[in-house]
Design an enzyme around this catalytic site. Structure first.
Site, mmCIF file in Angstrom:
data_model
loop_
_atom_site.group_PDB
_atom_site.id
_atom_site.type_symbol
_atom_site.label_atom_id
_atom_site.label_comp_id
_atom_site.label_asym_id
_atom_site.label_seq_id
_atom_site.Cartn_x
_atom_site.Cartn_y
_atom_site.Cartn_z
ATOM 1 N N ASP A 73 0.863 -1.180 0.000
ATOM 2 C CA ASP A 73 0.000 0.000 0.000
ATOM 3 C C ASP A 73 0.903 1.234 0.000
ATOM 4 O O ASP A 73 1.775 1.373 0.865
ATOM 5 C CB ASP A 73 -0.893 -0.012 1.238
ATOM 6 C CG ASP A 73 -2.009 1.006 1.188
ATOM 7 O OD1 ASP A 73 -2.161 1.687 0.154
ATOM 8 O OD2 ASP A 73 -2.734 1.135 2.189
ATOM 9 N N GLU A 117 -4.215 2.293 -4.949
ATOM 10 C CA GLU A 117 -2.775 2.337 -4.696
ATOM 11 C C GLU A 117 -2.319 1.104 -3.926
ATOM 12 O O GLU A 117 -1.303 1.117 -3.251
ATOM 13 C CB GLU A 117 -2.388 3.621 -3.943
ATOM 14 C CG GLU A 117 -2.794 3.662 -2.490
ATOM 15 C CD GLU A 117 -4.227 4.111 -2.226
ATOM 16 O OE1 GLU A 117 -4.575 4.214 -1.038
ATOM 17 O OE2 GLU A 117 -4.999 4.352 -3.151
#
Length: 179
Positions: A73, A117
């Site tokens: 992440d 993301e």
């Protein structure tokens, strides 16, 4: 003897049909490829990742071998997009995807874009220690990219947080449990 012109129409129709069939095959292959790939990063997409996870899960179940996943992440990515813009955000994600592609190079390894993301790596026949080492290699490689991130509260460059999970599939378990 039949004149040469007698054969032109059937031959040209046959060639046209053959080229048309090849075009359909190529288009079908292209659509299938794009349905499995994230268009921005060129990595597998989430749906394809889930299909491959199930395949590798069952294969490793048969051979009693471990399966690992690494979730990545990008830290403070919303702040990055707010500061630098979405085009820079896309460039950042593509750079990170390049790092993941270099790590996931063995058969059975797959790098995928899991969310905006978020990324996932599927590592077949990989124990927890090896997966943790790979995650650390990726973490360092992303930092070495040196992508400026002035709104991060960790560093002044883009960083990525990683989580590692490993298990040996069992008959009564499901791949989603690993995720």
């Amino acid at each position: 003897h039949l004149p040469f012109m007698y054969y032109i129409l059937p031959v040209s129709l046959g060639l046209t049909l053959a080229f048309f069939a090849l075009a359909i095959i190529e288009q079908t292959y292209t659509y299938q490829l794009f349905s499995q790939m994230d268009p921005l990063t060129g990595l597998a997409n989430r749906r394809y990742f889930n299909e491959l996870l199930e395949t590798e899960w069952n294969r490793n179940l048969r051979h009693h071998r471990p399966v690992s996943i690494i979730m990545a992440d990008v830290d403070f990515f919303k702040a990055y997009n707010d500061r630098y813009g979405h085009r820079a955000g896309d460039d950042c994600l593509m750079s990170i995807a390049g790092v993941l592609k270099k790590i996931a190079r063995r058969p059975g390894d797959v790098a995928a874009r899991y969310g905006g993301e978020e990324f996932m790596l599927l590592l077949s026949e990989t124990d927890e220690g090896e997966a943790a080492r790979m995650a650390e290699d990726m973490r360092q490689s992303v930092e070495k990219l040196g992508i400026s991130h002035k709104r991060s509260s960790i560093k002044d460059v883009v960083t990525v947080s990683f989580g590692v999970a490993t298990c040996r599939p069992k008959r009564d378990s499901l791949p989603g449990m690993l995720v």
